[in-house]
Enzyme design. Structure first.
Site, mmCIF file in Angstrom:
data_model
loop_
_atom_site.group_PDB
_atom_site.id
_atom_site.type_symbol
_atom_site.label_atom_id
_atom_site.label_comp_id
_atom_site.label_asym_id
_atom_site.label_seq_id
_atom_site.Cartn_x
_atom_site.Cartn_y
_atom_site.Cartn_z
ATOM 1 N N ASP A 352 -33.965 110.052 8.412
ATOM 2 C CA ASP A 352 -35.204 109.308 8.216
ATOM 3 C C ASP A 352 -36.130 109.515 9.415
ATOM 4 O OD1 ASP A 352 -36.780 107.216 6.801
ATOM 5 O OD2 ASP A 352 -36.294 106.008 8.568
ATOM 6 N N GLU A 381 -36.829 114.145 7.032
ATOM 7 C CA GLU A 381 -38.056 113.633 6.421
ATOM 8 C C GLU A 381 -39.259 114.152 7.217
ATOM 9 O OE1 GLU A 381 -40.393 109.450 5.346
ATOM 10 O OE2 GLU A 381 -38.791 109.466 6.828
ATOM 11 N N ASP A 456 -41.669 106.502 -1.329
ATOM 12 C CA ASP A 456 -42.800 106.282 -0.428
ATOM 13 C C ASP A 456 -44.141 106.672 -1.024
ATOM 14 O OD1 ASP A 456 -41.436 105.210 1.812
ATOM 15 O OD2 ASP A 456 -40.764 107.199 2.405
#
Length: 630
Positions: A352, A381, A456
C-alpha cells in the site's frame, strides 16, 4: 520549421532494441539527415542524480558515410537507473556553424528541434533483469474487499462484531459513513463479509476464470477497510482466524488460485498494540510509554496532535520504516510479518502507498520475500508511470530489478476510459500506451496490472455512464492487452458506485447481471485460448480514425497464433483499412468453438478492409496461408 534530422525511438530502424535496456545491453542509434548543411551529429547521454538533476556522462559522435544516415552505438551503461539522451546537431547556416538540439516530441517517439533550455529529452530506463513468476503473468487477478464480498456463516450474521460499530440491517443496503461534528468517523460500519464467505465462493471464482485473489487487508483493525492496522500478526476476528485463513489458502490452491495480501507498512492504526493510544491492548504502546519497544517506530513532536501522522490523519500515525526494530518485525525476523504469512502459503504482497516507503525498505522486503518463497510476487500501489515516479524529492527505483515485480495499472485505466468517454482520440491512446511500453522493462510491462476499477475510484460502470456496451469494450481491452487483468469484485456483476464509500457496496448475490458475468468469463476463456493474448508482444496500430483503437498481439515464434483487436467506440459503423503482413483474417468472438469462426477476410489491393459495428469490438486471428492449411 523543417526538421533537419529524423529520429523515432519507437521505430527499431532508428533505435534497436526498442525501449528499456538491460545493464549489460547496448543499443544501435541511427539518425537521418534531411539537410546537406549538417556538419555533425552528437548523441548526448545524461545520468540522473539523487536530487533529480542530471549530468552528461557520454557524448557520442555519430558516424556517416554519405552525410544522410548517421549511426552510433550506446555501449552498456552498467548501472541501473534513469538516463536521458538528446541530439546535438552542428549545421552550417549562412556560412556560420551553429548548434541546434533535438529531443522527443511530447506525444510520440519522433524528434523535433528545441531551444536547449526547453529541451524534452528521451528517457532511457536501464534495469537489472528480474521477472515475475509465470503463474502471475498468465493469471487473472480478482480483488476482494472482504467485508463486502460474502458472509459464509450459516446464520448470515457477522462474526465477532466490534464495540460501538454499526451493522447494516440488510446486505443490499447502501454504505455510508457515520461521522461526528468534526467529520471524523464516529462508528465504523460493517456488513459481515468474511474468509468463510470467500471459501464458499471459490467455485464461482474458478468458473469465472480467476487464478489470483488479492485480499484487502486481513489483519486486526477497528475499521471495515483495515488500512489502520492494529496487529499485523492476527487475522481480524470479524474475518475469521488463522485456521480459517489456512483453509482458504489450501482450498484456493487446490483450485489453482493463489492468494496475495495487502501490506500497509507506512503507518499503523492509532488503536493498535503498537501505538495503543486508548489502552485497548495489554502492551506497552508507544503513545504513553517512552520505554515501549515500539517507541522508536514513531516520531513524537510538539504539534497539536503530538506525533507525525500519515497525510495529517490523526488515526494513522506514521512509522519510521528504517528503524531497525521495525524492519526486523516486518521483514527480517524468522517470525516477521512477511515470513509468518508467506510461509503459511501466501504467494505475494501488494504494498500500500509504496511511494511512502523508503527504497531500502522495499528492497529489503523483496529480498526477504524471494528467500521465503522463490515463486512469489511483489506488487506496489503506484498511480503514475512507475518507471519515472518521483516522491519526496527522489526518483523511485520500483522497476529497476530489485524492488517491484508489478504495479497497479492506473495509467491503463485512465487511458482506456478517457478514450471510451470521447476525451481523447485513438492515436492519443496509442501514444499513452507506447510511452509506457517504451519506459517499462519488458517483464514489468507484461506484469502490469491492467485495472479498470478499484476501491479508490468510481466503479467502471458508473464511470462509463451505465453504458453496458462501453463497459464491455473496457473489459475486452483489459483481457486482450499485454499485462495481467485485474477485476474489482462486483464489476463483473454490474455493480455501480461513485467514490468511497459508494464504490464499496456489497456483492449483489442473486441480483447479478448474468450477461455481464458471462461476458467476463468468455473474455477470460478467449484470453487463454489464444496464446498471443496470454504472453505475446504488442504492436499498436494508428487507424487514422479517432474512434477506432486497434492493436496486434503476436508471438516471436514459428507457432502462428497472432491476432488483431479492433475497438470502435462510436455510434456509427466504421470501415478501416489495415496494412498487415498476413494473408487472412479469421474473426473469433469471446465465445466460440474451434472451427466456428465469423467472417474471413482476404487481402484486397494489399490491405484488409474491416467493417465494424457501432460500440463494438472484433478479434481476428491473423494467418499466413503458406504456413498453415485452412
Amino acid at each position: 520549421m523543417c526538421k533537419i534530422i529524423s529520429f523515432d525511438s519507437w521505430n527499431e530502424y532508428f533505435k534497436a532494441p526498442f525501449g528499456a535496456l538491460k545493464i549489460d545491453e547496448g543499443a544501435i542509434i541511427k539518425v537521418n539527415s534531411n539537410d546537406e548543411n549538417v556538419c555533425s551529429i552528437n548523441l548526448v547521454i545524461e545520468k540522473e542524480n539523487e536530487d533529480l538533476g542530471s549530468e552528461v556522462i557520454k557524448k557520442i559522435t555519430l558516424n556517416t558515410n554519405d552525410r544522410k544516415v548517421y549511426e552510433g552505438k550506446i555501449e552498456a551503461l552498467l548501472l541501473p537507473g534513469i538516463y536521458y539522451y538528446y541530439f546535438e546537431v552542428e549545421i552550417n547556416r549562412d556560412g556560420h556553424n551553429q548548434k541546434v538540439f533535438y529531443g522527443k516530441v511530447e506525444q510520440n517517439g519522433e524528434a523535433c528541434e528545441y531551444a536547449f533550455e526547453n529541451l524534452n529529452k528521451y528517457q532511457l530506463t536501464v534495469y537489472e533483469e528480474s521477472s515475475a513468476p509465470k503463474w502471475f503473468k498468465e493469471g487473472v487477478l480478482y480483488h476482494i474487499f472482504i467485508d463486502r464480498f460474502n458472509n459464509g456463516n450459516r446464520t448470515g450474521k457477522p462474526s465477532n462484531p466490534k464495540k460501538n460499530s454499526f451493522i447494516y440491517a440488510n446486505w443490499e443496503d447502501d454504505p455510508m459513513y457515520i461521522k461526528d461534528k468534526n467529520g471524523d468517523i464516529a462508528r465504523w460500519d460493517f456488513y459481515g463479509g468474511n474468509l468463510k464467505g470467500i471459501i464458499n465462493k471459490l467455485g464461482y471464482l474458478k468458473k469465472l476464470g480467476v487464478s489470483i485473489i488479492y485480499l484487502s487487508p486481513v489483519f486486526e483493525s477497528p475499521s471495515n477497510h483495515k488500512y489502520n492496522t492494529s496487529d499485523y500478526k492476527k487475522i481480524d476476528p470479524m474475518f475469521g482466524d488463522e485456521e480459517i485463513f489456512k483453509e482458504l489458502i489450501k482450498k484456493a490452491e487446490d483450485k489453482g488460485i493463489s492468494i496475495i495480501l495487502d501490506g500497509v507498512f507506512s503507518h499503523t492504526g492509532i488503536d493498535s498494540k503498537y501505538f495503543n493510544k486508548f489502552n485497548n491492548y495489554d502492551t506497552k504502546g508507544a503513545y504513553e510509554n517512552e520505554d515501549s519497544p515500539y517507541r522508536n517506530w514513531y516520531t513524537f513532536d510538539d504539534s497539536e496532535v503530538g506525533y507525525d501522522c500519515w497525510w495529517g490523519i490523526k488515526d494513522l500515525p506514521n512509522v519510521n520504516e528504517l528503524e531497525p526494530s521495525y524492519i526486523d518485525y516486518i521483514i527480517k525476523n524468522e517470525d516477521s510479518v512477511l515470513n509468518k504469512w508467506t510461509k503459511m502459503g501466501v504467494k505475494g504482497w501488494r504494498l500500500d502507498v509504496v511511494d511512502e516507503l523508503p527504497d531500502q525498505f522495499v528492497t529489503e522486503f523483496k529480498r526477504e520475500l524471494k528467500l521465503a518463497e522463490k515463486e512469489s510476487v511483489l506488487v506496489g500501489e503506484v498511480w503514475e508511470d512507475a518507471s519515472n515516479k518521483a516522491s519526496y524529492g527522489q526518483r523511485r527505483k520500483y522497476l529497476l530489478g530489485k524492488q517491484l515485480d508489478s504495479v497497479m495499472g492506473y495509467p491503463f485505466r485512465k487511458g482506456i476510459l478517457s478514450f471510451l468517454k470521447g476525451e481523447i482520440p485513438s492515436y492519443k491512446l496509442n501514444d499513452i500506451y507506447m510511452s509506457m511500453k517504451e519506459n517499462y522493462p519488458p517483464e514489468a510491462f507484461k506484469s502490469n496490472l491492467n485495472l479498470i476499477g478499484t476501491h479508490d475510484v468510481k466503479r467502471v460502470k458508473t464511470e462509463l455512464n451505465d453504458d453496458k456496451d462501453m463497459v464491455k469494450l473496457a473489459v475486452l481491452a483489459q483481457m486482450t492487452f499485454e499485462g495481467v487483468p485485474y477485476i474489482y469484485y462486483g464489476d463483473e456483476a454490474g455493480l455501480q458506485g461513485g467514490k468511497d464509500p459508494d464504490n464499496r457496496k456489497t456483492y449483489p448475490w442473486k441480483n447479478e447481471d448474468n450477461e455481464m458475468i458471462d461476458f467476463y468469463r468468455n473474455s477470460i476463456q478467449t484470453r487463454h485460448r489464444i496464446k498471443s493474448l496470454l504472453n505475446g508482444e504488442t504492436k499498436f496500430i494508428y487507424t487514422m480514425d479517432d474512434d477506432v483503437f486497434a492493436y496486434e498481439r503476436y508471438l516471436n515464434s514459428d507457432e502462428e497464433d497472432d491476432c488483431l483487436i479492433v475497438i470502435n467506440r462510436s455510434e456509427n459503423y466504421k470501415s478501416i483499412n489495415f496494412d498487415l503482413d498476413y494473408d487472412l483474417l479469421d474473426e473469433v468472438g469471446v465465445k466460440y468453438t474451434p472451427g466456428d469462426y465469423g467472417i474471413t477476410l482476404e487481402k484486397e489491393n494489399g490491405k484488409f478492409k474491416v467493417d465494424i459495428a457501432p460500440k463494438s469490438f472484433m478479434i481476428f486471428k491473423m494467418k499466413h496461408t503458406l504456413n498453415k492449411d485452412l
